[in-house]
Write an enzyme that holds these catalytic residues in place. Structure first.
Site, PDB file in Angstrom:
ATOM      1  N   TRP A   1       4.101 -13.801  31.964  1.00  0.00           N
ATOM      2  CA  TRP A   1       4.081 -12.749  30.952  1.00  0.00           C
ATOM      3  C   TRP A   1       5.419 -12.882  30.258  1.00  0.00           C
ATOM      4  O   TRP A   1       6.452 -12.435  30.733  1.00  0.00           O
ATOM      5  CB  TRP A   1       3.934 -11.368  31.609  1.00  0.00           C
TER       6      TRP A   1
ATOM      7  N   HIS B   1      -9.970  25.193   7.774  1.00  0.00           N
ATOM      8  CA  HIS B   1     -10.442  24.631   6.493  1.00  0.00           C
ATOM      9  C   HIS B   1     -11.734  23.829   6.659  1.00  0.00           C
ATOM     10  O   HIS B   1     -12.020  22.917   5.881  1.00  0.00           O
ATOM     11  CB  HIS B   1      -9.334  23.748   5.881  1.00  0.00           C
TER      12      HIS B   1
ATOM     13  N   ASN C   1       9.982 -14.515  38.684  1.00  0.00           N
ATOM     14  CA  ASN C   1       9.463 -13.292  38.051  1.00  0.00           C
ATOM     15  C   ASN C   1      10.635 -12.325  37.937  1.00  0.00           C
ATOM     16  O   ASN C   1      11.266 -11.994  38.948  1.00  0.00           O
ATOM     17  CB  ASN C   1       8.353 -12.670  38.899  1.00  0.00           C
ATOM     18  N   GLY C   2      10.947 -11.904  36.730  1.00  0.00           N
ATOM     19  CA  GLY C   2      12.091 -10.998  36.538  1.00  0.00           C
ATOM     20  C   GLY C   2      12.840 -11.381  35.274  1.00  0.00           C
ATOM     21  O   GLY C   2      12.338 -12.161  34.454  1.00  0.00           O
TER      22      GLY C   2
ATOM     23  N   LYS D   1      -9.824  -4.991  23.956  1.00  0.00           N
ATOM     24  CA  LYS D   1      -8.410  -4.656  24.155  1.00  0.00           C
ATOM     25  C   LYS D   1      -7.578  -5.029  22.935  1.00  0.00           C
ATOM     26  O   LYS D   1      -6.673  -4.305  22.516  1.00  0.00           O
ATOM     27  CB  LYS D   1      -7.876  -5.384  25.387  1.00  0.00           C
TER      28      LYS D   1
ATOM     29  N   GLU E   1      -4.202  11.557  19.728  1.00  0.00           N
ATOM     30  CA  GLU E   1      -4.245  10.543  20.792  1.00  0.00           C
ATOM     31  C   GLU E   1      -5.049  11.043  21.998  1.00  0.00           C
ATOM     32  O   GLU E   1      -5.826  10.294  22.609  1.00  0.00           O
ATOM     33  CB  GLU E   1      -2.826  10.142  21.208  1.00  0.00           C
TER      34      GLU E   1
ATOM     35  N   GLU F   1     -12.815   7.479  23.850  1.00  0.00           N
ATOM     36  CA  GLU F   1     -12.886   6.049  24.187  1.00  0.00           C
ATOM     37  C   GLU F   1     -13.545   5.801  25.557  1.00  0.00           C
ATOM     38  O   GLU F   1     -14.342   4.899  25.713  1.00  0.00           O
ATOM     39  CB  GLU F   1     -11.465   5.482  24.288  1.00  0.00           C
TER      40      GLU F   1
ATOM     41  N   CYS G   1       5.432 -11.336  35.800  1.00  0.00           N
ATOM     42  CA  CYS G   1       4.697 -12.587  35.993  1.00  0.00           C
ATOM     43  C   CYS G   1       4.137 -12.608  37.405  1.00  0.00           C
ATOM     44  O   CYS G   1       4.405 -11.713  38.206  1.00  0.00           O
ATOM     45  CB  CYS G   1       5.642 -13.770  35.830  1.00  0.00           C
TER      46      CYS G   1
ATOM     47  N   ARG H   1      -1.065  -9.839  36.123  1.00  0.00           N
ATOM     48  CA  ARG H   1       0.382  -9.682  35.972  1.00  0.00           C
ATOM     49  C   ARG H   1       0.910 -10.441  34.758  1.00  0.00           C
ATOM     50  O   ARG H   1       2.059 -10.280  34.378  1.00  0.00           O
ATOM     51  CB  ARG H   1       1.117 -10.185  37.222  1.00  0.00           C
TER      52      ARG H   1
ATOM     53  N   LYS I   1      -8.313   9.129  23.507  1.00  0.00           N
ATOM     54  CA  LYS I   1      -8.463   8.726  24.912  1.00  0.00           C
ATOM     55  C   LYS I   1      -9.780   9.259  25.482  1.00  0.00           C
ATOM     56  O   LYS I   1     -10.538   8.547  26.119  1.00  0.00           O
ATOM     57  CB  LYS I   1      -7.276   9.225  25.762  1.00  0.00           C
TER      58      LYS I   1
END
Ligand code: AGP
Length: 594
Positions: free
Chosen positions: A71, A490, A97-98, A589, A467, A474, A2, A27, A471
């Site tokens: 968050w 093939h 925060n934590g 996103k 993947e 993208e 956060c 954050r 990446k």
């Protein structure tokens, strides 16, 4: 993760707190709030973005206040769970925060002592504990409260008519911005750079008293001095912690993310989901369900479950699964989604729930729709992922899948403990790759001139080839395709040649010899080959054009190291091509439409 802020001075605190919080939304941004000492503590908070809060909030007069942008980790985003949190009488307000790991025990005891709790958060125990010890000295009461708390915290404490703010940190960042007859407190420098570039960094265990005229810091009860530093960054640079893009910052956060995610899980007393016992519950098959990068994590999950639990598992593309006319009963589905809001994945999850299947969500966002549809949710602790191209959330998802499989009742317990040891060494091995990017940046220069590329892998690294290709395409707009290495002959062989480099992900497992054969076949068709291999593999050098060598690791974990190298290759290639890395064209996103 956060963002917290505090202000004490001669100016009206509220507008300053709002502008500081806006700069910390990278954050966390699911809810926020402020508290102002305005002839009594006034609080305004809600599950909205900071800008909206600033517009909706009544104007509280007062020159001392605190603020928070969240968050969520404990308790979904809501007006009640947003910070600041208050004590029983509303005279003490705290932003945090934590994670307070012993909050359940503390809460239970405080309730017995007559305290009333209104939120689902771990944080709310802090103002109540301070209230328990408060006899007029806020610093002393905060010290006593913190002596009972386990976990991580950066906190700012505001109390009615005290004209001071108490700050403390342990395993969460906190800084003090020094002004002229005013002072600022924040989780990170971007928040205060518009006001001052003079900063004091608090260390773990520091406790400070901040007034408009000064700052005093102590440790274990005795006063200490902390040096003031001058910040040379712009706000934007600071939000990226000096990295040029959020993507590179997030790639470099992976050792910490892996450590945090494993630490979180090892606090769990019960296995997250004992896959070893699903047969006892009459469930028969396991499916991994997801989209995009998360689907690739699901494919790795399939191999992990087959390999460790010898159970039938398959990976399903969510947007396809939703249109199957039937769902196999007695299925356990593991739905993987960073955002928890991807429409394709949510639709498939609902379909499975309607068919009375058990649905486990692996998500990075507390309180997201996925966590509400699922029977059970496992949270990854990657923190907010800003860059559209997912990186740290992917490795955190792999940690969740490894942990789930390895804490299930595995027959081979000796292997289980050996693997658990190796799992804990992963952050260090990822750091080794991040500490020496030279080879990869050089290869990126080479890759940047091509318009087509192929990625090949076998076994647990086939999804990593997919993947790696995702990446690269993208963010660099190179047309990249991933293949199971055995599939090239093939058809795709037709596309090979000098203009189509092949990146081969080569693991030292039962697929090694077959991969060497495939590489020879590719070379025979004139495609340049870059191989990702384990340190000490001399055989392959002679076969390929370039190699990226990575630390040795059990094959089961090789996807983690291999993907970090491929994330870096994609990043530096896109950089060479001058692409808008964090916000690539045509992408979002979180894809909340079908
Ligand atoms: C990955 O880099 C992409 N942003 C995209 O493929 C993403 O993984 C996909 O949209 C799924 O998102 P989710 O994990 O939030 O469900």
């Amino acid at each position: 993760m956060c963002g917290i802020v505090g202000y004490i001075g001669s100016k009206q605190a509220q507008p300053i707190l709002i502008s500081c919080l806006e700069k910390l939304e990278y954050r966390g941004y699911d809810s926020c709030g402020v508290a102002i000492d305005s002839d009594g503590i006034e609080v305004y908070k809600d599950a909205v973005r900071v800008k909206a809060l600033g517009e909706a909030s009544p104007r509280f007069k007062g020159t001392t206040g605190i603020g928070h942008t969240r968050w969520a980790t404990h308790g979904p985003p809501s007006q009640i769970n947003a910070h600041p949190h208050l004590d029983c009488n509303g005279n003490i307000a705290v932003v945090h925060n934590g994670i307070i790991s012993n909050s359940p025990e503390l809460k239970a005891r405080l309730i017995k002592e007559g305290h009333t709790f209104i939120s689902e958060t771990d944080t709310e125990v802090i103002p109540h504990l301070i209230e328990r010890y408060y006899k007029g000295d806020l610093k002393k009461a905060t010290e006593a409260a913190l002596s009972e708390i386990d976990g991580s915290y950066a906190i700012i404490v505001l109390a009615k008519d005290k004209h001071e703010l108490i700050v403390a940190r342990k395993d969460s960042p906190l800084i003090i911005g020094i002004g002229d007859r005013e002072n600022f407190i924040a989780s990170d420098v971007p928040a205060i750079l518009d006001h001052t570039d003079r900063v004091i960094y608090l260390e773990d265990g520091d406790l400070g008293v901040v007034t408009s005229s000064g700052v005093s810091i102590s440790r274990n009860g005795s006063g200490i001095k902390r040096a003031e530093q001058k910040i040379l960054w712009s706000v934007e640079e600071a939000q990226k912690a000096g990295y040029e893009h959020f993507m590179l910052k997030e790639i470099h956060e992976q050792p910490k993310v892996i450590r945090n995610t494993l630490a979180e899980y090892s606090r769990e007393t019960e296995p997250v989901l004992d896959l070893g016992k699903i047969r006892d519950t009459g469930r028969e098959s396991i499916i991994m369900l997801a989209s995009g990068t998360s689907y690739h994590a699901g494919m790795v999950g399939k191999y992990i479950v087959r390999e460790l639990l010898k159970l039938p598992a398959r990976a399903e593309i969510a947007s396809e699964f939703s249109y199957y006319t039937s769902v196999l009963p007695r299925t356990v589905a593991i739905a993987i989604t960073q955002s928890g809001e991807t429409a394709d994945t949510l639709k498939a999850m609902k379909k499975l729930r309607e068919a009375d299947c058990r649905v486990i969500a692996i998500t990075n966002v507390v309180g997201s729709t996925a966590s509400r549809i699922a029977n059970k949710t496992i949270y990854t602790r990657a923190g907010p992922e800003i860059s559209v191209a997912s990186t740290k959330a992917f490795t955190a998802q792999l940690m969740a899948l490894y942990w789930m499989a390895m804490t299930s009742s595995i027959t081979d317990t000796r292997r289980q403990s050996a693997l658990l040891t190796e799992l804990r060494q992963l952050p260090g091995k990822v750091q080794q790759i991040l500490d020496d990017e030279t080879g990869i940046t050089e290869l990126a220069k080479y890759m940047s001139k091509y318009e087509h590329a192929f990625f090949i892998g076998r076994g647990i690294n086939y999804p990593i080839a997919l993947e790696g290709a995702l990446k690269l395409k993208e963010i660099s707009y190179i047309h990249a395709e991933g293949y199971a290495a055995g599939e090239l002959k093939h058809g795709p062989f037709a596309l090979l040649g000098e203009q189509s480099p092949v990146i081969a992900v080569v693991a030292r497992d039962n697929t090694y010899e077959a991969m060497l054969t495939n590489i020879k076949e590719v070379k025979a068709r004139k495609s340049p080959v870059i191989a990702i291999v384990e340190q000490g593999d001399e055989d392959i050098d002679k076969l390929v054009d370039s190699v990226i060598t990575l630390p040795k690791v059990d094959t089961l974990f090789s996807p983690v190291l291999n993907i970090v190298a491929l994330q870096l290759l994609a990043y530096y290639t896109a950089k060479e091509r001058g692409c808008p890395i964090d916000y690539p064209r045509n992408l979002a996103k979180s894809v909340t439409v079908e």
